[in-house]
Design a protein around this motif. Structure first.
Motif, PDB file in Angstrom:
ATOM      1  N   LEU A  11      41.385  11.200  -2.628  1.00 37.13           N
ATOM      2  CA  LEU A  11      41.728  10.072  -3.498  1.00 37.13           C
ATOM      3  C   LEU A  11      42.689  10.546  -4.581  1.00 37.13           C
ATOM      4  N   LEU A  12      43.859   9.908  -4.654  1.00 42.58           N
ATOM      5  CA  LEU A  12      44.817  10.234  -5.705  1.00 42.58           C
ATOM      6  C   LEU A  12      44.450   9.470  -6.979  1.00 42.58           C
ATOM      7  N   THR A  13      44.515  10.153  -8.109  1.00 38.11           N
ATOM      8  CA  THR A  13      44.239   9.497  -9.377  1.00 38.11           C
ATOM      9  C   THR A  13      45.193  10.007 -10.438  1.00 38.11           C
ATOM     10  N   LEU A  14      45.538   9.160 -11.366  1.00 39.30           N
ATOM     11  CA  LEU A  14      46.432   9.551 -12.442  1.00 39.30           C
ATOM     12  C   LEU A  14      45.714  10.470 -13.414  1.00 39.30           C
ATOM     13  N   GLU A  15      46.398  11.533 -13.839  1.00 37.50           N
ATOM     14  CA  GLU A  15      45.774  12.522 -14.707  1.00 37.50           C
ATOM     15  C   GLU A  15      45.321  11.917 -16.036  1.00 37.50           C
ATOM     16  N   ASN A  16      46.058  10.906 -16.542  1.00 34.43           N
ATOM     17  CA  ASN A  16      45.697  10.320 -17.823  1.00 34.43           C
ATOM     18  C   ASN A  16      44.473   9.412 -17.730  1.00 34.43           C
ATOM     19  N   ALA A  17      44.065   9.056 -16.500  1.00 34.63           N
ATOM     20  CA  ALA A  17      42.907   8.179 -16.321  1.00 34.63           C
ATOM     21  C   ALA A  17      41.632   8.961 -15.991  1.00 34.63           C
ATOM     22  N   LEU A  18      41.734  10.273 -15.939  1.00 30.28           N
ATOM     23  CA  LEU A  18      40.590  11.083 -15.511  1.00 30.28           C
ATOM     24  C   LEU A  18      39.381  10.904 -16.430  1.00 30.28           C
ATOM     25  N   LYS A  19      39.606  10.831 -17.742  1.00 29.99           N
ATOM     26  CA  LYS A  19      38.496  10.653 -18.675  1.00 29.99           C
ATOM     27  C   LYS A  19      37.736   9.366 -18.389  1.00 29.99           C
ATOM     28  N   THR A  20      38.481   8.321 -18.076  1.00 30.10           N
ATOM     29  CA  THR A  20      37.859   7.039 -17.766  1.00 30.10           C
ATOM     30  C   THR A  20      37.001   7.149 -16.515  1.00 30.10           C
ATOM     31  N   TYR A  21      37.513   7.860 -15.506  1.00 34.60           N
ATOM     32  CA  TYR A  21      36.788   7.995 -14.247  1.00 34.60           C
ATOM     33  C   TYR A  21      35.526   8.842 -14.389  1.00 34.60           C
ATOM     34  N   GLU A  22      35.517   9.738 -15.391  1.00 35.37           N
ATOM     35  CA  GLU A  22      34.349  10.603 -15.588  1.00 35.37           C
ATOM     36  C   GLU A  22      33.091   9.800 -15.891  1.00 35.37           C
ATOM     37  N   THR A  23      33.277   8.607 -16.446  1.00 37.49           N
ATOM     38  CA  THR A  23      32.122   7.773 -16.776  1.00 37.49           C
ATOM     39  C   THR A  23      31.652   6.937 -15.589  1.00 37.49           C
ATOM     40  N   HIS A  24      32.440   6.920 -14.519  1.00 30.55           N
ATOM     41  CA  HIS A  24      32.115   6.069 -13.370  1.00 30.55           C
ATOM     42  C   HIS A  24      31.813   6.864 -12.087  1.00 30.55           C
ATOM     43  N   TYR A  25      32.262   8.122 -12.036  1.00 28.05           N
ATOM     44  CA  TYR A  25      32.094   8.909 -10.812  1.00 28.05           C
ATOM     45  C   TYR A  25      31.423  10.241 -11.138  1.00 28.05           C
ATOM     46  N   SER A  26      30.601  10.706 -10.234  1.00 25.76           N
ATOM     47  CA  SER A  26      29.909  11.979 -10.422  1.00 25.76           C
ATOM     48  C   SER A  26      30.889  13.134 -10.225  1.00 25.76           C
ATOM     49  N   ALA A  27      30.470  14.334 -10.648  1.00 28.87           N
ATOM     50  CA  ALA A  27      31.308  15.519 -10.481  1.00 28.87           C
ATOM     51  C   ALA A  27      31.582  15.771  -9.004  1.00 28.87           C
ATOM     52  N   ASP A  28      30.580  15.511  -8.175  1.00 23.93           N
ATOM     53  CA  ASP A  28      30.751  15.700  -6.731  1.00 23.93           C
ATOM     54  C   ASP A  28      31.796  14.737  -6.175  1.00 23.93           C
ATOM     55  N   GLU A  29      31.749  13.495  -6.630  1.00 23.93           N
ATOM     56  CA  GLU A  29      32.735  12.505  -6.178  1.00 23.93           C
ATOM     57  C   GLU A  29      34.128  12.856  -6.689  1.00 23.93           C
ATOM     58  N   ARG A  30      34.186  13.356  -7.915  1.00 19.45           N
ATOM     59  CA  ARG A  30      35.497  13.686  -8.498  1.00 19.45           C
ATOM     60  C   ARG A  30      36.117  14.906  -7.843  1.00 19.45           C
ATOM     61  N   SER A  31      35.318  15.689  -7.138  1.00 15.72           N
ATOM     62  CA  SER A  31      35.876  16.874  -6.460  1.00 15.72           C
ATOM     63  C   SER A  31      36.829  16.469  -5.337  1.00 15.72           C
TER      64      SER A  31
END
Length: 219
Positions: free
Chosen positions: A1-21
């Motif tokens: 999954l491609l994600t914008l680097e500036n949106a990573l903080k926002t995604y941290e509240t919605h996705y687990s560390a495993d999902e973000r890997s």
């Protein structure tokens, strides 16, 4: 999954560390290597340029107008605010009532070729921050591609543009609280008086912000 680097903080509240890997970071793919020859500066004039919409509820220009007016009051040069875009009635009325020492020049919406002409002639580029911490105006990358000095007006310390501008180098960031700060204003005057275009390797500083970086990750 491609994600914008500036949106990573926002995604941290919605996705687990495993999902973000499974995330692959990319920047906003707006940068292109460009060679821009700047026009010679007009003696006794300072041209500030903003590209986009000036709107009270979205990008309120009052802070920029106030600061540029102070600059105009402290220089012998004629000061212009070149607007390539549009301004809402409320902001226009604020400018007119303030009886500023600088001139607002409305060029309206222009084609990219025309914008490049205005960018070549500009002395300083104006950027206005967002209230949303995950939004970055695409014009920021257009500005940085010129190598010209940028003044960025912030309304929040979470402004995502700040980290990009620090890496860019040729920029001055000003917060609402800085308007009455004599030291900050002196720094800004010095930044403008010593304005220059810089030649930097944008690909080295912002590798994720080039279209080919995103394209390779999509392969």
């Amino acid at each position: 999954l491609l994600t914008l680097e500036n949106a990573l903080k926002t995604y941290e509240t919605h996705y687990s560390a495993d999902e973000r890997s499974n995330f692959r970071l990319c920047g906003i793919p707006m940068l292109e290597p460009r060679e821009m020859e700047n026009d010679p500066a007009t003696p006794d004039e300072i041209h500030f340029l903003y590209s986009g919409t000036l709107q009270k509820q979205v990008r309120d220009p009052d802070l920029a107008f106030s600061v540029i007016n102070k600059i105009a009051q402290n220089t012998a040069s004629r000061v212009y605010f070149d607007l390539c875009g549009q301004i809402d009635n409320q902001s226009k009325q604020s400018y007119q009532k303030a009886k500023t020492m600088f001139e607002l020049v409305e060029h309206g919406w222009v084609q990219e070729k025309q914008l490049r002409t205005f960018l070549r002639k500009a002395d300083v580029l104006i950027s206005l921050g967002n209230t949303e911490s995950h939004l970055i105006p695409s014009k920021l990358f257009t500005y940085m591609a010129t190598g010209k000095p940028i003044i960025h007006f912030c309304i929040t310390e979470e402004d995502p543009c700040i980290s990009y501008l620090k890496r860019y180098g040729n920029a001055y960031v000003m917060f609402t609280s800085d308007v009455s700060n004599i030291v900050k204003f002196d720094e800004l005057n010095h930044f403008i008086a010593n304005r220059h275009s810089t030649s930097i390797d944008l690909r080295k500083i912002f590798p994720r912000c080039f279209p080919d970086y995103t394209a390779k990750n999509l392969e």
